[in-house]
Scaffold this active site. Sequence first.
Site: not given
Length: 859
Positions: A546, A664, A548, A550-551, A567
């Site tokens: 997925g 967030d 998010g 921030f990346g 991530k």
Amino acid sequence: MQPAGISLSFLLLVVLETSNFQSCVARDTITSNSLLPDDGTTIISAGKGFELGFFDPEDNINTGRYVGIWYYNLSPRTVVWVANRDAPLPYVPGNFSIGEDGNLKLVDKMGTSYFNTTLERSSPVNRILKLLDSGNLVLIDGSSGNILWQSFAEPTDTFLPGMTMDGGLKLVSWMAIGNPATGSFTFEQDQENRLPKIMKGKTAPHWKSDQSGSVELPYFVAFFLSNFSRSVDQATYKSSSAYSSKNPGSAITSLNYSDELESYANTRLLMNSSGEIQFYRWEQDGWSLMWKEPHDACSVYNPCGNYGSCNLKSGGLNCDILPGFKPVFPDAWKTGDFSGGCERKLDICNMPSKPDTFLNLKLMKVRKPDILYAADREDTCRQEYCLSGCACQAYYYAGFDNRSRNNGDGSSCLIWTSELTNLQEYVDGGHNLSIRVPVSAIEGTSSKRENPPISGNRVTVIIVTTVIAVVLLAGTLTCSFYRRIIAKRKETEKSIPGNPMPYLDDSERQAAEMVDEDDKFIDVPYFSLESILAATNNFSDTNKLGRGGFGPVYKGIFPEEKEIAVKRLSSHSGQGMEEFRNEVVLIAKLQHRNLVRLLGYCIKGPEKILLYEYMPNKSLDTFIFDEGRCILLDWNMRFNIILGIARGLLYLHQDSRLRIIHRDLKTSNILLDEEMNPKISDFGLARIVQGKETEANTIKVVGTYGYMSPEYAIEGLFSVKSDVFSFGVIILEIVSGKRNTSGFYRSEEVLSLLGYAWRLWQERKALDLVDKKLLESCNGTEVMKSINIGLLCVQDDPSDRPTMSNVLIMLSSETTTLPSPNQPAFVGRRRTSSTSASLSSKAETISINEMTISAEDGR
Ligand SMILES: *[C@@H]1O[C@H](CO)[C@@H](O)[C@H](O)[C@H]1NC(C)=O
Ligand SMILES: *[C@@H]1O[C@H](CO)[C@@H](O)[C@H](O)[C@H]1NC(C)=O
Ligand SMILES: *[C@@H]1O[C@H](CO)[C@@H](O)[C@H](O)[C@H]1NC(C)=O
Ligand SMILES: *[C@@H]1O[C@H](CO)[C@@H](O)[C@H](O)[C@H]1NC(C)=O
Ligand SMILES: *[C@@H]1O[C@H](CO)[C@@H](O)[C@H](O)[C@H]1NC(C)=O
Ligand SMILES: *[C@@H]1O[C@H](CO)[C@@H](O)[C@H](O)[C@H]1NC(C)=O
Ligand SMILES: *[C@@H]1O[C@H](CO)[C@@H](O)[C@H](O)[C@H]1NC(C)=O
């Protein structure tokens, strides 16, 4: 049922009537046909504790007549409650009675009202007004025995045993001695921390119980204010003996106030018109003052303004100007008006060539710090946590504390990032506070021989010799260079079994060098980029879980089939390697069962990568918004998820050593483990993306449309209350199974889930909000409580929203009646909302340079 009810109320009436009849001289009730005229008649409580009647305040013969309650047979008369404080009868006869509509009223012959209650109309025959021995005046419904109104819920300036100081209760001082009119001081509970405070006027704090960093309130007062609740945590408050030395009251130590209820007989708390909250106890011959606050001129809230330093050397209020500072209003300061405070002569952090130095002040009292870190050397605290950024105004190193290594409580490095308030020179206790100042600001002061630092030799100016520091630092680095690399390699090898000797290139070596001694205790292994590329199939789309804010996030399969979430940060913050690594180390220290665990990191060239534990059940949004899968989460699980998120968030806000604001928070950032326990992810990333920015007005707004609080989305202002807002949205989404931003609401003619929930709430149909699929498993009380809390969290005004600790108290208590919410944000205003990134910064924001608003999607 019917006959029993009637006979009961009949009995009650008979009993009340008889008691009246028996003691017709000193009755304790007023009924529909026995009023209280202003002819010297009074009502006296059954045990002769208190008396109700018309009176003239002492020392004042001109204001008029008041109806009030005072201690029976006590001289001088001590009034504890006034009905008509702002509307005295101008010396015309009046009657205090239960009116035709069943309301209490105070009227004169012309029918002018000086006081009334505002209950629903009812036959006055059913209502009885009674003065209890506690001093409480209660209006009782004769048929049910229920209390309809009580003076204890609407006190004047006096708190009596049996009252409870909660969010709704306020003591408002008299205007002056002898004048009961509404005065300027209010004693009330602070919404934020639930501790008492005194306000002057509506907005200016006059005294706060936590202004000096710890709770300055004796336990016996806290116990008293809680209506003697045993659940008041004794450890939070000062013991009465610890208090008596500092508070010039009197014989507190001779009484065991903490435990014996009897010792509270004939005690009262008074919000004095002079601005003091005072605890009195009746001794044989008069009232004895046991405790008061503010107890001296320096314990008033911020008496010398920002950066002004208070002391009592001259007996009264005296404020010092610290070296490197000057009064904001010099003329006023000279005349003794210190409220404007001081400001810096020169800004800190503006001379890269000359690092700032510190004023070392001993035994200082100061407000609470903004950030806490764990550090085992003062130098770490000073260099890494204070001097490394520009926000730090002052630090205090509390010494190495063994606990700080293992849990978040014993942080030893305290940092202040905004103006210092409530500075005071203490005689006993207090901090050794180091206030940051530019070297050149002090040089001016110390060269002026005729004008020595005003606080005398208590201020020692330490000028850090940069050369020495640099030499020492370089030496240390060289010495430990190889040792550290070797240690680091071993660690890395250990943590990735089967991964042969990770290759360290230049940048990696640089990163490895940054390891602090402190870090030996924290496992954040470094992963080589090669191993990550291999594990994620070169970041292939099939591995993508997925994306998010921030990346993107990938699933990585490491040797021995170990699954790890990878991530890849898409930040172009220009943040240096050192800062990045420091942040990672700090974030790795955040450990809580409701936070996703950080397993490692990697930096190479532009790549910044974080490795997290892999959550097979993905994120909350993949359940609650999915027609098929939402059945898998019954109400019990959902309520546990709400509780878990609240706990994780409380830890971030309050209990961890970093005080993280998530910024967030959304359902796709809540991951679920095998047992469906929620784990918050992406916390702390806002810090990484922004570096060390701690100002409340951010340069870059990160967040997700639908979860962002209005003050954050519009003004870029964030605080813990912005997270509380997002949390409220999440609760409502969990309950309803609908996204805040889904198209559904258009057919309902509201703008969003918040608007829809608010409408149902107002129509008292809140339960209609619940996802139909949940109806079987749902627990009405818990659902109502969740919706209520959800709506409290999304209120427009951040100060109305509860803190996470309040949220948890509300969620976990069985009985508490919750406050009713105000209208949520984004309900009335129509926004031209298409989808995600349409909120272009330029048009709507002034102080925001860049906005990153991510579309809502899963991972
Ligand atoms: C008070 O009530 C009594 C009895 O009902 C009545 O006679 C009297 O006029 C009233 N006084 C005033 C000032 O209303
Ligand atoms: C009751 O008091 C309120 C204000 O406290 C006032 O607005 C109202 O008119 C009063 N009602 C009567 C019937 O006197
Ligand atoms: C205070 O405690 C007493 C005894 O438990 C109780 O009867 C009373 O209702 C409480 N008062 C309030 C205002 O809750
Ligand atoms: C108060 O009295 C109780 C017993 O009545 C005792 O256990 C407690 O330690 C005493 N507290 C203080 C502060 O003396
Ligand atoms: C208010 O406090 C002052 C000083 O402690 C005291 O003299 C005065 O009596 C107090 N006022 C009242 C109404 O008790
Ligand atoms: C920290 O703990 C160690 C052993 O656990 C002990 O020897 C040492 O004295 C402690 N240090 C402090 C400052 O408490
Ligand atoms: C403050 O510093 C003095 C001497 O520099 C020291 O004796 C004292 O223990 C320190 N106090 C605290 C609370 O660290």
